[in-house]
Write an enzyme that holds these catalytic residues in place. Structure first.
Site, short mmCIF file in Angstrom:
data_model
loop_
_atom_site.label_atom_id
_atom_site.label_comp_id
_atom_site.label_asym_id
_atom_site.label_seq_id
_atom_site.Cartn_x
_atom_site.Cartn_y
_atom_site.Cartn_z
CE1 TYR A 1 -4.76 -1.89 4.43
CE2 TYR A 1 -3.65 0.21 4.13
CZ TYR A 1 -4.20 -0.93 3.61
OH TYR A 1 -4.22 -1.12 2.24
CB SER B 1 -0.88 0.00 1.26
OG SER B 1 -1.44 1.27 1.53
#
Length: 278
Positions: free
Chosen positions: A174, A161
Site C-alpha cells: 500500500y 496517503s
C-alpha cells in the site's frame, strides 16, 4: 455548509471506488454543487446505494459496475457514462484498499516464526494491493483521459496517503503504491498541461474507514496502540472526518479557484506531515 460553486453545475464526475467511506462523501458533495455523478465500483449493489442516496437528495447519479484493473470493463463503463451524460469533466481515482496477504503482523522483524513477516507476504497479495491502488488509477486515467481532454475544465484527482511520504509500518505494498501515485500525479500534470488537463491528488491523513478499522479499533471498540501512535503524531489530536476532505476536493475541481494548480498532492491530515514528533 460550504457555499455552492455554481459554475460546476452540469459537469460530470466519474468516481472510482465511489462506494467507499471517503469517496462516497466526496461524490455526494459534488452532486450538491450540480455535478452529475457516475459511481464506479466492483460491487454494483454498493455503488447503486450511493447513487440512489444522491438521487433521493435531488442530485443526478448513476452506478456502473467495473473493475479498475480490467480495461475492458472500464471501456464499457465509459461508453455507458458518455451515453448517459455526454461528457466527462472530472475523474476521481478513489479505488484502493489493502489486503491481509500484503500486511505483516509486526511493525519490525521478529524471530517469532508464528508471526507473519515480510518473508511470508505473497506475491499475489502484494501485487493485488499495489495494482489496485496504483495501476487502477493509471488504467482509469488512460480510459477516461480522451473524454476529459474533449471537455470543459478537465481535471483528475488521485487519492494518495500519508504513507506516500514516509511508509507506514506493516503495509509495504500500500505504501509503495501511494508513493507511486504522488509521482504519477506530477508526471501526468506535466504531460497534460499543454491541453489544459489538470492532475492533482489529495493525501488524507488518518480517517477511520472500512479498510483500516481492523488496524485502528480493537475487538472491544477501543483504540489500538497503532491508533494511539497516530493520534500522538497528529497535532490536532483526532482522526479525520469525511467532511474534512470536501473543501479540498471542491477547490481542486473548480478551475475558478485552482486553475493554475496542477501536479500537487494536498495533505489533509491535521498536521501529521508537519510534525517531527518533538
Amino acid at each position: 455548509m460550504i457555499p455552492l460553486h455554481k459554475n460546476l453545475k452540469g459537469r460530470v464526475a466519474v468516481v472510482t471506488g465511489g462506494s467507499g467511506v471517503l469517496c462516497s462523501e466526496m461524490a455526494k458533495e459534488l452532486s450538491r454543487h450540480g455535478i452529475n455523478i457516475a459511481i464506479i465500483g466492483r460491487n454494483l449493489e454498493k455503488a447503486q446505494s450511493v447513487a440512489e442516496e444522491i438521487n433521493q437528495s435531488g442530485g443526478v447519479a448513476i452506478s456502473v459496475e467495473a473493475d479498475v484493473l480490467n480495461r475492458s470493463s472500464l471501456e464499457k463503463a465509459k461508453e455507458f457514462i458518455v451515453d448517459q451524460f455526454g461528457k466527462v469533466n472530472i475523474l476521481i481515482n478513489g479505488a484502493g484498499g489493502n489486503h491481509t496477504d500484503a500486511i505483516t503482523d509486526t511493525e519490525t522483524y521478529s524471530l517469532d516464526i508464528s508471526r507473519k513477516s515480510f518473508f511470508d507476504l505473497t506475491e499475489e497479495g502484494f501485487t493485488k494491493v499495489f495494482n489496485t491502488n496504483f495501476l487502477g488509477a493509471f488504467l482509469a486515467s488512460q480510459v477516461f483521459g480522451p473524454e476529459l481532454i474533449k471537455s470543459e475544465a478537465p481535471t483528475i484527482v488521485n487519492i494518495s496517503s500519508m504513507s506516500a511520504y514516509a511508509p507506514m509500518t506493516k503495509v509495504p505494498a500500500y505504501s509503495a503504491a501511494k508513493a507511486a501515485i504522488n509521482n504519477l500525479t506530477m508526471w501526468m500534470a506535466v504531460y497534460f498541461a499543454p491541453v489544459g488537463l489538470r492532475v492533482n491528488a489529495i493525501a488524507p491523513g488518518f480517517f477511520l474507514t472500512t479498510q483500516n478499522r481492523g488496524l485502528l479499533i480493537d475487538k472491544n471498540g477501543e483504540y489500538t496502540e497503532r491508533s494511539r501512535k497516530i493520534l500522538r503524531g497528529t497535532p490536532m489530536r483526532r482522526f479525520g472526518k469525511p467532511k474534512d476532505l470536501l473543501g479540498t476536493i471542491l477547490w481542486l475541481v473548480d478551475e475558478e479557484y485552482s486553475g493554475f494548480v496542477t501536479g500537487v498532492t494536498v495533505p489533509v491530515d491535521g498536521g501529521f506531515l508537519a510534525f517531527s514528533g518533538v
